[in-house]
Design an enzyme around this catalytic site. Structure first.
Site, PDB file in Angstrom:
ATOM      1  N   GLY A 122      -2.385   6.164  -7.866  1.00 35.75           N
ATOM      2  CA  GLY A 122      -1.887   6.345  -9.235  1.00 35.75           C
ATOM      3  C   GLY A 122      -3.032   6.263 -10.228  1.00 35.75           C
ATOM      4  N   ARG A 149      -2.180  11.369  -3.586  1.00 34.65           N
ATOM      5  CA  ARG A 149      -1.893  10.476  -2.463  1.00 34.65           C
ATOM      6  C   ARG A 149      -1.900  11.410  -1.253  1.00 34.65           C
ATOM      7  NH1 ARG A 149      -0.173   5.916  -5.423  1.00 34.65           N
ATOM      8  NH2 ARG A 149       1.236   6.323  -7.144  1.00 34.65           N
ATOM      9  N   ASP A 192      -5.014  -0.712  -3.900  1.00 29.75           N
ATOM     10  CA  ASP A 192      -5.169  -1.218  -2.527  1.00 29.75           C
ATOM     11  C   ASP A 192      -5.090  -0.119  -1.460  1.00 29.75           C
ATOM     12  OD1 ASP A 192      -2.478  -0.906  -2.969  1.00 29.75           O
ATOM     13  OD2 ASP A 192      -1.880  -2.787  -2.018  1.00 29.75           O
ATOM     14  N   THR A 220      -6.140   0.350 -11.284  1.00 31.50           N
ATOM     15  CA  THR A 220      -4.680   0.443 -11.179  1.00 31.50           C
ATOM     16  C   THR A 220      -4.057  -0.373 -12.302  1.00 31.50           C
ATOM     17  OG1 THR A 220      -2.740  -0.283  -9.914  1.00 31.50           O
ATOM     18  CG2 THR A 220      -4.775  -1.385  -9.378  1.00 31.50           C
ATOM     19  N   ASP A 272      -1.416  -1.961 -12.032  1.00 33.46           N
ATOM     20  CA  ASP A 272      -0.587  -3.037 -11.446  1.00 33.46           C
ATOM     21  C   ASP A 272      -1.229  -4.427 -11.460  1.00 33.46           C
ATOM     22  OD1 ASP A 272       1.190  -1.010 -10.927  1.00 33.46           O
ATOM     23  OD2 ASP A 272       0.664  -0.823  -8.809  1.00 33.46           O
ATOM     24  N   ASP A 304      -2.720  -5.845  -9.076  1.00 27.99           N
ATOM     25  CA  ASP A 304      -2.210  -6.476  -7.854  1.00 27.99           C
ATOM     26  C   ASP A 304      -3.282  -6.698  -6.782  1.00 27.99           C
ATOM     27  OD1 ASP A 304      -2.599  -3.802  -7.355  1.00 27.99           O
ATOM     28  OD2 ASP A 304      -0.708  -3.495  -6.308  1.00 27.99           O
ATOM     29  N   ARG A 315       4.786  -2.267  -9.013  1.00 25.77           N
ATOM     30  CA  ARG A 315       5.152  -2.392  -7.581  1.00 25.77           C
ATOM     31  C   ARG A 315       5.651  -3.798  -7.291  1.00 25.77           C
ATOM     32  NH1 ARG A 315       3.630   2.132  -4.673  1.00 25.77           N
ATOM     33  NH2 ARG A 315       1.935   3.265  -5.653  1.00 25.77           N
TER      34      ARG A 315
HETATM   35  O1  F6P Z   1       0.443   1.822  -8.599  1.00 26.31           O
HETATM   36  C1  F6P Z   1       0.663   2.326  -9.862  1.00 26.31           C
HETATM   37  C2  F6P Z   1       2.102   2.724 -10.050  1.00 26.31           C
HETATM   38  O2  F6P Z   1       2.269   3.211 -11.371  1.00 26.31           O
HETATM   39  C3  F6P Z   1       3.144   1.632  -9.754  1.00 26.31           C
HETATM   40  O3  F6P Z   1       3.260   0.699 -10.787  1.00 26.31           O
HETATM   41  C4  F6P Z   1       4.385   2.463  -9.517  1.00 26.31           C
HETATM   42  O4  F6P Z   1       5.302   1.786  -8.704  1.00 26.31           O
HETATM   43  C5  F6P Z   1       3.834   3.679  -8.820  1.00 26.31           C
HETATM   44  O5  F6P Z   1       2.459   3.765  -9.156  1.00 26.31           O
HETATM   45  C6  F6P Z   1       4.516   4.964  -9.167  1.00 26.31           C
HETATM   46  O6  F6P Z   1       3.942   5.982  -8.415  1.00 26.31           O
HETATM   47  P1  F6P Z   1       4.205   7.523  -8.654  1.00 26.31           P
HETATM   48  O7  F6P Z   1       3.535   7.930  -9.932  1.00 26.31           O
HETATM   49  O8  F6P Z   1       3.614   8.201  -7.469  1.00 26.31           O
HETATM   50  O9  F6P Z   1       5.691   7.693  -8.771  1.00 26.31           O
END
Ligand code: F6P
Length: 319
Positions: free
Chosen positions: A11, A72, A103, A125, A127, A129, A171
């Site tokens: 992300g 991804r 991560d 990120t 997050d 995390d 997350r």
């Molecule tokens: O890891 C960053 C993040 O924004 C999380 O907070 C969220 O759960 C996820 O990515 C959403 O991913 P995507 O944009 O692929 O839906």
């Protein structure tokens, strides 16, 4: 070390561009050649690689997102895919790789390092995390975006004397919710690290109303569940109109805060230093205000210590 590659993965996060800029310019300053890899590990496997100069990163320090794009990548999860990626790095003469991401991206860098690639990870990120570093690039900006939204929701929540449930990203990590809840004066913060009890929550809402509270703001981390569902349950029990707001991807955009830009500059410069020292599988981060680097395996297996003190402060200030 003569040539480094740089990619962003997973992300996106505000401040990734500032980190790219810091890596590229520090590397060039040290006499290295820099290759930009587009679309994360997917672009690496497909050879979407181009040479970067100082001008390639002009006018990006203030921009959200990532000029290198991100993805991804399923193929990279296979050994076959990773072997191809390592070969592509060789073909382009890249002997050090900088990975900006979270991560999942770091796990990719670790697996690549097992194939002989010198890799260094920069935490990017929203997050927050990653346990080994106090802050990740993008967290502070996302937090301020959430705070701005909470302030606005509070206005309408107060006017209508409603309960508002605001769902934020992160997350399985509750940091965005906890920090934004504390800074926004929320009545409740619900995070995966602590869970919640519906009866207690509803009782607090009802008692708050009796004390004359005009609004009730609940910040909910996505890792606990959905805001719509929780809002419905609260309304059923309390009889107070309850609205849900899911902030979603708005949290990932926007111009990075000064904090994220400075963090990006410091970590970007450190990543190049680490590669020039000949270190092979590292991550960079920040602890007690100091920039550090650490073995990537150790960093990934560090257990997150939940900040109980901060949670207690948020609870004590909330009613
Ligand atoms: O890891 C960053 C993040 O924004 C999380 O907070 C969220 O759960 C996820 O990515 C959403 O991913 P995507 O944009 O692929 O839906």
């Amino acid at each position: 070390m003569k040539t480094i590659g740089i990619l962003t993965s997973g992300g996106d996060a505000p401040g990734m561009n500032a980190a790219i800029r810091a890596v590229v310019r520090t590397a060039l300053d040290k006499g290295l050649k820099v290759m930009g890899i587009q679309r994360g590990y997917s672009g690496l496997i497909n050879g979407e690689i181009f040479e970067m100069n100082r001008h390639s990163v002009s006018d990006i320090i203030h921009r959200g997102g990532t000029i290198l794009r991100t993805a991804r990548c399923e193929e990279f999860r296979t050994e076959e895919g990773r072997k191809r990626a390592a070969k592509v790095l060789k073909v382009f003469g890249i002997d050090g790789l900088v990975v900006i991401g979270g991560d999942g991206s770091f796990t990719g860098a670790r697996l690549l390092s097992e194939l002989g690639v010198s890799a260094v990870g920069i935490p990017g990120t929203i997050d927050n995390d990653l346990a080994y570093t106090q802050y990740t690039i993008g967290f502070d900006t996302a937090l301020n975006t959430v705070l701005d939204a909470i302030n606005k929701i509070r206005d309408t929540s107060t006017s209508h004397e409603r309960v508002s449930v605001v769902e934020v990203m992160g997350r399985n990590c509750g940091d965005i919710a906890l920090y934004a809840g504390l800074a926004g004066g929320a009545e409740s913060v619900i995070i995966p690290e602590k869970g919640y009890n519906l009866n207690e929550l509803c009782r607090n809402i009802l008692e708050g109303k009796l004390r004359g509270k005009m609004h009730n703001l609940i910040v909910l981390a996505e890792g606990v569940g959905g805001a719509e569902e929780l809002a419905k349950k609260i309304e059923e029990v309390t009889g107070i109109i309850t609205r849900a707001t899911i902030l979603g991807h708005i949290q990932r955009g926007g111009s990075p805060s000064a904090f994220d830009r400075v963090l990006a500059a410091r970590l970007g410069a450190k990543a190049i230093e680490v590669l020039l020292e000949g270190k092979k599988a590292r991550v960079v981060g920040i602890r007690d205000g100091k920039v550090i680097d650490q073995d990537i395996n150790e960093a990934l297996s560090t257990k997150r210590e939940f900040d109980e003190e901060l949670f207690d402060i948020a609870r004590a200030l909330s009613y």
